[in-house]
Design a protein around this motif. Structure first.
Motif, PDB file in Angstrom:
ATOM      1  N   CYS A  27      14.025  12.744 -28.736  1.00 43.61           N
ATOM      2  CA  CYS A  27      13.678  14.107 -28.340  1.00 43.61           C
ATOM      3  C   CYS A  27      14.957  14.935 -28.171  1.00 43.61           C
ATOM      4  CB  CYS A  27      12.881  14.070 -27.034  1.00 43.61           C
ATOM      5  SG  CYS A  27      12.761  15.685 -26.253  1.00 43.61           S
ATOM      6  N   PHE A  29      15.556  17.336 -26.250  1.00 44.89           N
ATOM      7  CA  PHE A  29      15.865  17.735 -24.878  1.00 44.89           C
ATOM      8  C   PHE A  29      16.374  16.604 -23.990  1.00 44.89           C
ATOM      9  CE2 PHE A  29      12.854  20.953 -26.320  1.00 44.89           C
ATOM     10  CZ  PHE A  29      13.549  22.105 -25.992  1.00 44.89           C
ATOM     11  N   CYS A  30      16.188  15.353 -24.421  1.00 43.28           N
ATOM     12  CA  CYS A  30      16.606  14.261 -23.531  1.00 43.28           C
ATOM     13  C   CYS A  30      17.444  13.226 -24.274  1.00 43.28           C
ATOM     14  CB  CYS A  30      15.401  13.627 -22.855  1.00 43.28           C
ATOM     15  SG  CYS A  30      14.186  13.046 -24.043  1.00 43.28           S
ATOM     16  N   PRO A  55      11.825  17.818 -32.053  1.00 44.16           N
ATOM     17  CA  PRO A  55      11.757  18.823 -30.985  1.00 44.16           C
ATOM     18  C   PRO A  55      11.082  18.307 -29.725  1.00 44.16           C
ATOM     19  CG  PRO A  55      10.266  19.374 -32.792  1.00 44.16           C
ATOM     20  CD  PRO A  55      11.070  18.211 -33.242  1.00 44.16           C
ATOM     21  N   CYS A  56      10.278  17.279 -29.880  1.00 44.11           N
ATOM     22  CA  CYS A  56       9.561  16.643 -28.762  1.00 44.11           C
ATOM     23  C   CYS A  56       8.973  15.359 -29.341  1.00 44.11           C
ATOM     24  CB  CYS A  56       8.448  17.568 -28.276  1.00 44.11           C
ATOM     25  SG  CYS A  56       7.291  16.788 -27.117  1.00 44.11           S
ATOM     26  N   THR A  57       8.857  14.297 -28.559  1.00 41.49           N
ATOM     27  CA  THR A  57       8.299  13.059 -29.115  1.00 41.49           C
ATOM     28  C   THR A  57       6.816  13.230 -29.463  1.00 41.49           C
ATOM     29  OG1 THR A  57       7.925  12.194 -26.886  1.00 41.49           O
ATOM     30  CG2 THR A  57       9.948  11.498 -28.034  1.00 41.49           C
ATOM     31  N   GLY A  80      11.812   9.564 -25.420  1.00 42.18           N
ATOM     32  CA  GLY A  80      11.382  10.879 -24.987  1.00 42.18           C
ATOM     33  C   GLY A  80      11.765  11.172 -23.553  1.00 42.18           C
ATOM     34  N   CYS A  81      11.405  12.363 -23.120  1.00 44.17           N
ATOM     35  CA  CYS A  81      11.708  12.782 -21.745  1.00 44.17           C
ATOM     36  C   CYS A  81      10.984  11.890 -20.731  1.00 44.17           C
ATOM     37  CB  CYS A  81      11.256  14.224 -21.550  1.00 44.17           C
ATOM     38  SG  CYS A  81      12.135  15.402 -22.609  1.00 44.17           S
ATOM     39  N   CYS A  86       8.276  16.415 -19.848  1.00 42.24           N
ATOM     40  CA  CYS A  86       8.245  16.877 -21.238  1.00 42.24           C
ATOM     41  C   CYS A  86       8.205  18.402 -21.248  1.00 42.24           C
ATOM     42  CB  CYS A  86       7.015  16.294 -21.939  1.00 42.24           C
ATOM     43  SG  CYS A  86       6.749  16.965 -23.588  1.00 42.24           S
ATOM     44  N   HIS A  87       9.022  19.007 -22.086  1.00 47.23           N
ATOM     45  CA  HIS A  87       9.080  20.470 -22.162  1.00 47.23           C
ATOM     46  C   HIS A  87       7.808  21.061 -22.765  1.00 47.23           C
ATOM     47  CE1 HIS A  87      13.555  21.052 -21.376  1.00 47.23           C
ATOM     48  NE2 HIS A  87      13.299  19.778 -21.178  1.00 47.23           N
ATOM     49  N   PHE A  88       7.028  20.216 -23.396  1.00 45.64           N
ATOM     50  CA  PHE A  88       5.763  20.674 -23.975  1.00 45.64           C
ATOM     51  C   PHE A  88       4.597  20.023 -23.239  1.00 45.64           C
ATOM     52  CE2 PHE A  88       9.108  21.115 -27.066  1.00 45.64           C
ATOM     53  CZ  PHE A  88       8.939  22.430 -27.479  1.00 45.64           C
ATOM     54  N   ASN A  92       5.253  13.558 -24.539  1.00 43.70           N
ATOM     55  CA  ASN A  92       5.660  12.153 -24.397  1.00 43.70           C
ATOM     56  C   ASN A  92       4.477  11.231 -24.101  1.00 43.70           C
ATOM     57  OD1 ASN A  92       5.433  13.225 -21.852  1.00 43.70           O
ATOM     58  ND2 ASN A  92       7.491  12.649 -21.162  1.00 43.70           N
TER      59      ASN A  92
END
Ligand code: FES
Length: 151
Positions: A27, A29-30, A55-57, A80-81, A86-88, A92
């Motif tokens: 991810c 972000f993390c 951009p995200c898992t 992942g985060c 998770c930013h979304f 995750n």
């Protein structure tokens, strides 16, 4: 001990000098940021782990995981985060479910579910990123080449 039991007990040794091909879906972000931090702090991790930044898992589908094996990976993991971060919102959690499902398929087709894993970490956890990379590298090295890669 029967012949069958002996065969089960004798573990197949990986080829001498075997270096596994490992794909990590990370991810942005993390885990990817943690990898960046590991690089900045000159903390080494196995070079045979190829990072794919997502951009995200939650973007990682079962097809992506299985395709990685089809294209020669001996091991795959998703990083992942942390759960709840998770930013979304739930990406995750989606990834966790997809990894669980893909693991079942890998067992069914004889590749083995231990070749696939999911991890959660934060951008600051570069030590954990390196630890995870080493865990997967050691595990897959011990397991040897994916049955899909054996000639
Ligand atoms: Fe990192 Fe969703 S944003 S796992």
């Amino acid at each position: 001990m029967s012949d069958h039991q002996e065969q089960v007990a004798v573990k197949e040794k990986p080829a001498e000098g075997f270096v596994p091909k490992i794909v990590a879906f990370t991810c942005n972000f993390c885990a990817y940021a943690a990898a960046d931090l590991a690089g900045s702090t000159r903390t080494e991790y196995p070079v045979n782990i190829k990072l794919i930044r997502v951009p995200c898992t939650g973007r990682v589908d079962v097809v992506h995981l299985l395709k990685a094996f089809e294209h020669g990976a001996d091991g795959v993991y998703v990083a992942g985060c942390l759960e709840g971060n998770c930013h979304f919102a739930e990406g995750n959690y989606w990834a966790k479910r997809r990894v669980r499902y893909a693991k079942k398929i890998l067992d069914e087709i004889g590749v083995g579910s231990r070749r696939l894993e999911m991890f959660n970490l934060s951008a600051a956890m570069f030590g954990r990123f390196v630890e995870v990379a080493n865990i997967m590298n050691d595990r897959i090295t011990e397991m040897g080449p994916s049955p899909l890669n054996k000639k």
